[in-house]
Design an enzyme around this catalytic site. Structure first.
Site, mmCIF file in Angstrom:
data_model
loop_
_atom_site.group_PDB
_atom_site.id
_atom_site.type_symbol
_atom_site.label_atom_id
_atom_site.label_comp_id
_atom_site.label_asym_id
_atom_site.label_seq_id
_atom_site.Cartn_x
_atom_site.Cartn_y
_atom_site.Cartn_z
ATOM 1 N N CYS A 133 19.366 -43.649 132.216
ATOM 2 C CA CYS A 133 19.427 -44.426 133.448
ATOM 3 C C CYS A 133 19.194 -45.914 133.173
ATOM 4 C CB CYS A 133 18.446 -43.823 134.443
ATOM 5 S SG CYS A 133 18.763 -44.271 136.147
ATOM 6 N N HIS A 134 18.260 -46.548 133.912
ATOM 7 C CA HIS A 134 17.997 -47.977 133.701
ATOM 8 C C HIS A 134 17.308 -48.257 132.368
ATOM 9 C CE1 HIS A 134 18.678 -48.043 138.080
ATOM 10 N NE2 HIS A 134 19.156 -49.243 137.826
ATOM 11 N N GLU A 164 24.230 -48.212 141.884
ATOM 12 C CA GLU A 164 23.310 -49.169 142.525
ATOM 13 C C GLU A 164 23.712 -49.366 143.990
ATOM 14 O OE1 GLU A 164 20.725 -49.945 140.939
ATOM 15 O OE2 GLU A 164 21.088 -50.755 138.939
#
Length: 225
Positions: A133-134, A164
């Site tokens: 993910c991030h 997002e």
């Protein structure tokens, strides 16, 4: 095998009325996979000490059996109160580094020279550098000994800009991580359906797209090792 799990120290976006932090299941799903494989695990953060939890990761559907078990276990939660700092870590002790996510990491992962140093050494020693993910924000500024970006020319995935927007945080985030990754020469890719599990390995670089990809990413790390 020894795995270094990376978590954030940040508790909110630029706007302090919007809390964020570690996306708990991204740590717990991977931890469960590594645990089942018999790996030894350590948790590090850019500053050491406490890692706050992303409130949205403690709600349905993200707050699943694995996340709940961790959240309700004082011994496990204590691990997130007392994470190590990069200067307490010897990269030679680890076979892989795994960057977990949550929007908070967009703030403190990229600028951590300590984490970059650890990642570079693990990678150049033949170990695995990985993210979900991030967490891929932590890969943005890792350079190798020859000065090139670790991600340059590599297949990489991570939370997509489309995701997002669907999560309605595109106005809150400090930058577009997907664009930043492409700007560093990465061959960014994503799954066809948002929020579905998608993980890839390019040599010893392993990345997963979103919270639902943590388990698949961890399995790929185990296979790669």
């Amino acid at each position: 095998m020894r795995i270094l799990n990376v978590v954030t120290n940040i508790a909110h976006y630029d706007d302090p009325t919007h809390p964020t932090g570690l996306w708990l299941s991204e740590l717990t799903h991977a931890w469960d996979v590594f645990d089942a494989a018999g790996f030894e695990q350590v948790i590090v953060s850019p500053a050491g000490g406490h890692s706050p939890l992303e409130p949205r990761s403690l709600k349905f559907p993200n707050y699943d059996k694995s996340a709940k078990a961790w959240h309700r276990d004082p011994a496990r939660m204590a691990l997130l109160d007392d994470t190590r700092s990069p200067d307490q870590i010897d990269p030679a002790d680890f076979d892989a580094i795994f960057y977990t996510g949550g929007h908070a990491v967009m703030y403190d992962f990229p600028g951590s020279e300590g984490l970059q140093r650890i990642s570079r050494e693990i990678y150049e020693n033949g170990g695995v550098v990985a993210s979900v993910c991030h967490g891929y924000c932590g890969l943005l500024d890792i350079t190798l000994s020859n000065g090139t970006n670790l991600v340059d020319g590599k297949r990489v995935t991570g939370f997509a800009w489309q995701e997002e927007k669907l999560a309605r945080v595109d106005k809150l985030v400090p930058y577009n991580a997907e664009d930043e990754m492409k700007a560093r020469g990465a061959l960014y890719e994503k799954g066809r359906i948002p929020f579905m599990s998608y993980a890839i390995a390019d040599g010893n670089l392993v990345t997963g797209q979103n919270p639902g990809s943590a388990k698949a990413t961890a399995k790929l790390i185990v296979e790669t090792l």
